[in-house]
Write an enzyme that holds these catalytic residues in place. Structure first.
Site, short mmCIF file in Angstrom:
data_model
loop_
_atom_site.label_atom_id
_atom_site.label_comp_id
_atom_site.label_asym_id
_atom_site.label_seq_id
_atom_site.Cartn_x
_atom_site.Cartn_y
_atom_site.Cartn_z
N GLU A 9 0.83 -1.22 0.00
CA GLU A 9 0.00 0.00 0.00
C GLU A 9 0.86 1.26 0.00
OE1 GLU A 9 -3.27 0.26 2.85
OE2 GLU A 9 -3.18 -1.91 3.02
N ASP A 82 -2.14 -4.34 3.81
CA ASP A 82 -2.20 -4.51 5.27
C ASP A 82 -3.00 -5.73 5.69
OD1 ASP A 82 -0.63 -2.32 5.69
OD2 ASP A 82 -2.23 -0.96 6.25
N ASP A 84 -5.56 -6.62 7.45
CA ASP A 84 -6.86 -6.44 8.07
C ASP A 84 -7.93 -6.40 6.98
OD1 ASP A 84 -6.48 -3.97 6.89
OD2 ASP A 84 -6.31 -2.85 8.77
N GLU A 86 -9.65 -3.96 5.66
CA GLU A 86 -9.46 -2.91 4.65
C GLU A 86 -8.32 -3.29 3.70
OE1 GLU A 86 -9.47 1.95 4.43
OE2 GLU A 86 -9.09 0.97 6.34
N TYR A 303 1.96 -4.67 13.51
CA TYR A 303 0.83 -3.94 12.91
C TYR A 303 0.04 -3.18 13.97
CZ TYR A 303 -2.93 -2.88 9.68
OH TYR A 303 -3.84 -2.22 8.89
N ARG A 305 -3.06 -1.70 13.94
CA ARG A 305 -4.53 -1.72 14.06
C ARG A 305 -4.95 -3.11 14.51
NH1 ARG A 305 -3.17 1.18 9.56
NH2 ARG A 305 -3.72 3.41 9.65
N HIS A 349 -4.60 -10.89 14.59
CA HIS A 349 -3.36 -10.13 14.77
C HIS A 349 -2.77 -10.37 16.14
CE1 HIS A 349 -5.61 -7.22 11.94
NE2 HIS A 349 -4.96 -8.14 11.25
#
Length: 692
Positions: A9, A82, A84, A86, A303, A305, A349
């Site tokens: 990203e 990433d 997750d 999103e 990570y 989040r 995570h």
């Protein structure tokens, strides 16, 4: 020539990851999302079973053209966005935008890693997988629900209040929580209470010890008035103070658990004075990679989040070995150091931790900016402390009697500092440890002093960014990636304002919240929103179809929108005439709404462009000079009451003053809910408003 293409990203990750991979790998970045709903249209085909209409985001055409060229050169394409929902959705959008699902001569994989280190990246390349469509659908459902709320309700706010306002699914609930807290504070009536401390000296001791009142001869533990205090003081006259009980013991203080997104934001706010937005920005830099002297470019934290406190076995063992080597085996924790996962936690995570605990804050300080260093140090210390042993205190508690009235004394001493040798939370206060003389049961103590103090109970505290994040998490509103943007949005819309860390509702925020509660009660209902989050989680787990969630949500929203269009006609904010005359043209000025609330404008616009501040009158005379008290606002939009004669008169009050004077001290009274309260902190007189 590179036969493998890795697409991430952020451009910042490209430099970091390139160093880990050989010349056969090309690394490029999408710069985040490449497709989204069109800004000028609803973007959801309701008649075609809610099919989303995605278009290339403006400015991303060049990015996609560059990536297509790279795709042509490669045999294998790895989508490494990433880890997750999103990130999964971005990978899927890249797959569609680059038409990777149509190519026959290339292999396309999805890889993810929780930390940007050489080992993690290379391991992920050995374990490629397909895109998880359950996670993609969960993100699509969230995006569509947010779109439906925003595009359906915002136009109503434009029409009824002012253009440029917005209604978000999560932000509206956060605004309601802040408004509800403000209402609690406004209605709070302080209650009087007293404390009593006795200065007692043991035979041969140099300094007196402080004992606190526990209960009187009737077992009453609270002193509510001066009269009750005088009664106790009178009773104690001539009484002997005798040691009734001495208890020695130990207590342990458990180490903290590692950071989640929420707890990191809260602690960074308290300890470093970081906003949630700043915390996430700096953490992103630490995650994506920093050039560390002697180590090259490396991601320093995992990570950022996450709502999990799980720690990988290898990282846990490495941390315990490091602690044993640096501090000794007695400092290593013998427990797991994590809380059990609740139903709402996505445990895919790990917790937020340093990628290499051996890289201490001192070692990387020269390579980091001041903000990066301070946040890394906080994360490093928190994680190290979570793998360490509990602190142990030796405690002593003493009960002292005086004719049936009991006082208590406590003292504690750190016997073993454990994790506290590394980390203390911002909320932890250093314990005031008084030294107790050697006492024996039945021993008489000399009364040196008896000091009382008047207090008043305090209202609930205003929300801060940290406490709002905590409340959102506890209520199940939003997820780790949404806390910072939610707060940033309602601040930027001027629905709330921030002063000295506290969040206050502006007049504009009150109007929007009132409309949302009246017309869209389910949207701002905390339980409903939390249940929606659980449904999105179940979509991500594959147990609920995402279209089912959308199909059930949209009809009720449409019905509420149509009803609001009719019922809200009666609360349309028209130009209200004021008593003020325009000094330029003589017309009677009207009240209008602007970004900061109401203001006076000449109705002769555009011929006459005169404007001036609007102050709503209260009908209450100023307690200082007799002129009228008006409602004003601070520069940041918080409401207060001030004299219209300012600057000649400096009267101000956060609560609305009353015409009535306090019968006990003569000070002005203020309105709090259905009560009138004396404005003097020393008085505290309260009466019902209906009695006036």
């Amino acid at each position: 020539m590179a036969s493998n293409l890795v697409i991430v990203e952020s451009p910042a990750k490209v430099k970091t990851i390139k160093k880990f991979l050989g010349s056969s790998y090309e690394v490029d970045a999408s710069g985040g999302h490449v497709r989204d709903f069109p800004k000028s249209q609803f973007g959801i085909d309701v008649d075609n079973d809610f099919e989303p209409k995605y278009i290339t985001i403006r400015g991303k055409g060049e990015v996609l053209a560059r990536l297509r060229k790279e795709v042509k050169k490669a045999d294998k394409i790895y989508l490494a966005t990433d880890p997750d929902r999103e990130g999964e959705a971005i990978s899927w959008h890249l797959l569609k935008a680059l038409k990777l699902d149509e190519v026959k001569d290339k292999k396309v994989y999805r890889i993810s890693f929780n930390e940007i280190t050489k080992n993690a990246v290379k391991t992920s390349l050995k374990e490629p997988r397909a895109i998880d469509m359950n996670l993609v659908d969960a993100q699509q459902a969230r995006r569509m629900l947010d779109r439906m709320v925003g595009y359906s309700i915002s136009p109503i706010l434009w029409e009824k209040v002012k253009r440029g306002l917005s209604a978000g699914r999560v932000q509206s609930v956060a605004l309601r929580m802040i408004c509800d807290r403000e209402d609690e504070i406004a209605a709070f009536i302080p209650e009087e209470y007293w404390s009593l401390e006795a200065g007692l000296k043991a035979p041969g001791a140099r300094k007196p010890m402080t004992a606190r009142f526990h209960h009187d001869q009737n077992g009453r533990t609270e002193i509510r008035s001066r009269a009750e205090m005088e009664e106790i003081r009178s009773f104690l006259e001539g009484k002997k103070f005798l040691v009734e009980e001495i208890k020695n013991g130990e207590r342990t203080k458990k180490p903290p658990i590692p950071f989640t997104t929420s707890t990191m934001q809260q602690e960074a706010s308290k300890a470093l004075n970081f906003s949630t937005q700043k915390t996430m920005r700096v953490a992103q830099q630490l995650y994506e990679g920093v050039d560390v002297k002697g180590h090259g470019t490396i991601g320093l934290i995992t990570y950022l989040r996450t709502d999990s406190t799980r720690v990988a076995e290898e990282a846990d063992k490495t941390a315990r070995d490091f602690i044993e080597e640096q501090y000794g085996s007695q400092y290593v924790s013998r427990r797991e150091g994590e809380k059990k996962a609740s139903g709402k936690i996505q445990d895919a995570h790990e917790a937020i931790r340093p990628t290499n605990i051996a890289l201490t804050p001192a070692q990387v300080k020269e390579s980091l900016s001041r903000d990066q260093f301070r946040l890394y140090q906080l994360i490093w210390k928190r994680f190290a402390a979570s793998r360490m042993a509990a602190a142990v205190y030796e405690t002593t508690s003493v009960k002292i009697g005086a004719g049936g009235v009991q006082f208590t004394m406590t003292a504690s001493r750190v016997k073993f500092d454990g994790f506290m040798s590394v980390y203390m939370e911002a909320d932890d206060k250093e314990e005031k440890n008084q030294l107790l003389a050697k006492l024996e049961k039945g021993q008489e103590l000399e009364l040196v002093s008896l000091e009382d103090a008047q207090h008043f109970t305090q209202p609930p505290a205003h929300y801060t960014e940290a406490s709002l994040v905590k409340a959102l998490e506890e209520q199940g509103i939003g997820r780790p990636s949404t806390y910072a943007p939610t707060i940033t949005t309602i601040l930027s819309r001027r629905y709330i304002t921030k002063e000295n860390k506290n969040l206050y509702v502006t007049e504009l925020g009150e109007v929007v919240n009132r409309i949302m509660k009246q017309c869209f009660p389910s949207i701002v209902d905390i339980t409903f929103t939390a249940n929606l989050e659980f449904l999105l989680d179940s979509v991500g787990e594959g147990s609920t179809n995402w279209k089912t969630v959308v199909r059930n949500f949209y009809p009720d929203l449409c019905e509420a929108v149509e009803e609001a269009k009719e019922t809200l006609e009666t609360v349309h904010i028209a130009d209200e005439e004021s008593d003020e005359l325009c000094e330029l043209c003589g017309r009677r000025m009207v009240i209008k709404y602007g970004p900061h609330g109401k203001f006076l404008a000449c109705p002769g616009f555009p011929e006459c462009r005169n404007t001036k501040p609007y102050f709503e009158k209260t009908g209450v005379p100023c307690p200082k000079c007799g002129k009228e008290v008006v409602i004003k606002k601070t520069k940041k939009g918080r409401k207060f009451y001030g004299c219209e004669g300012n600057p000649e008169c400096d009267f101000i009050s956060w609560q609305k003053p009353s015409r009535e004077k306090c019968p006990e001290c003569g000070s002005y009274m203020v309105e709090k809910g259905n009560k009138l309260v004396c404005s003097s902190e020393q008085c505290g007189f309260v009466k019902n408003r209906q009695d006036t």
